[in-house]
Design a protein around this motif. Sequence first.
Motif, mmCIF file in Angstrom:
data_model
loop_
_atom_site.group_PDB
_atom_site.id
_atom_site.type_symbol
_atom_site.label_atom_id
_atom_site.label_comp_id
_atom_site.label_asym_id
_atom_site.label_seq_id
_atom_site.Cartn_x
_atom_site.Cartn_y
_atom_site.Cartn_z
ATOM 1 N N LEU A 247 0.823 -1.204 0.000
ATOM 2 C CA LEU A 247 0.000 0.000 0.000
ATOM 3 C C LEU A 247 0.865 1.265 0.000
ATOM 4 N N ARG B 172 2.525 1.135 -3.825
ATOM 5 C CA ARG B 172 1.483 1.401 -4.836
ATOM 6 C C ARG B 172 1.966 1.217 -6.266
ATOM 7 N N HIS C 217 -5.074 -5.079 -10.229
ATOM 8 C CA HIS C 217 -4.697 -3.685 -10.472
ATOM 9 C C HIS C 217 -4.394 -3.015 -9.134
ATOM 10 N N VAL C 218 -3.403 -2.141 -9.137
ATOM 11 C CA VAL C 218 -2.967 -1.471 -7.905
ATOM 12 C C VAL C 218 -4.145 -0.810 -7.188
ATOM 13 N N ASP C 219 -5.069 -0.229 -7.937
ATOM 14 C CA ASP C 219 -6.220 0.449 -7.323
ATOM 15 C C ASP C 219 -7.115 -0.511 -6.544
ATOM 16 N N GLU C 220 -7.032 -1.804 -6.866
ATOM 17 C CA GLU C 220 -7.849 -2.817 -6.180
ATOM 18 C C GLU C 220 -7.171 -3.372 -4.933
ATOM 19 N N TRP C 221 -5.893 -3.078 -4.771
ATOM 20 C CA TRP C 221 -5.138 -3.681 -3.670
ATOM 21 C C TRP C 221 -5.750 -3.436 -2.300
ATOM 22 N N PRO C 222 -6.140 -2.197 -1.933
ATOM 23 C CA PRO C 222 -6.663 -2.004 -0.572
ATOM 24 C C PRO C 222 -7.859 -2.903 -0.262
ATOM 25 N N GLN C 223 -8.812 -2.951 -1.174
ATOM 26 C CA GLN C 223 -10.020 -3.759 -0.969
ATOM 27 C C GLN C 223 -9.676 -5.248 -0.953
#
Length: 121
Positions: free
Chosen positions: A18, A21, A103-109
Amino acid sequence: MSMLSAKEIYERVSAHLLAQRAVSEDENGSCRLRGGNGRKCAIGSLIHDDLYCFNIEGAGIAYYRHARDGALLRALYASNVDVCNDQIVELLTELEELHDNAHVDEWPQLLAALGQRHAVI
């Protein structure tokens, strides 16, 4: 030094991904334990710097799922990651797949869902 718990591994890898990123890859776009710009993948982030060497690149942790030896496993074990524990290997495999395929944007979820699945958060 004692082995890292599943919770410690999850927290360390999550914090690393995180903060970074970005995917750790080589100039050809292949995922790497250690890539350009000082990047590290999920698994690479667990390996102590003094234990990293290029010959552990090439095969992901999933490749070793049914093996009990290999340069990558030895580097992880020496970095206090218990690769003899099936629960730990499964956690590592899922973290690796997340880094390599999501995709990096999906990592937190996805990291949150993975943590819940493994009962580490």
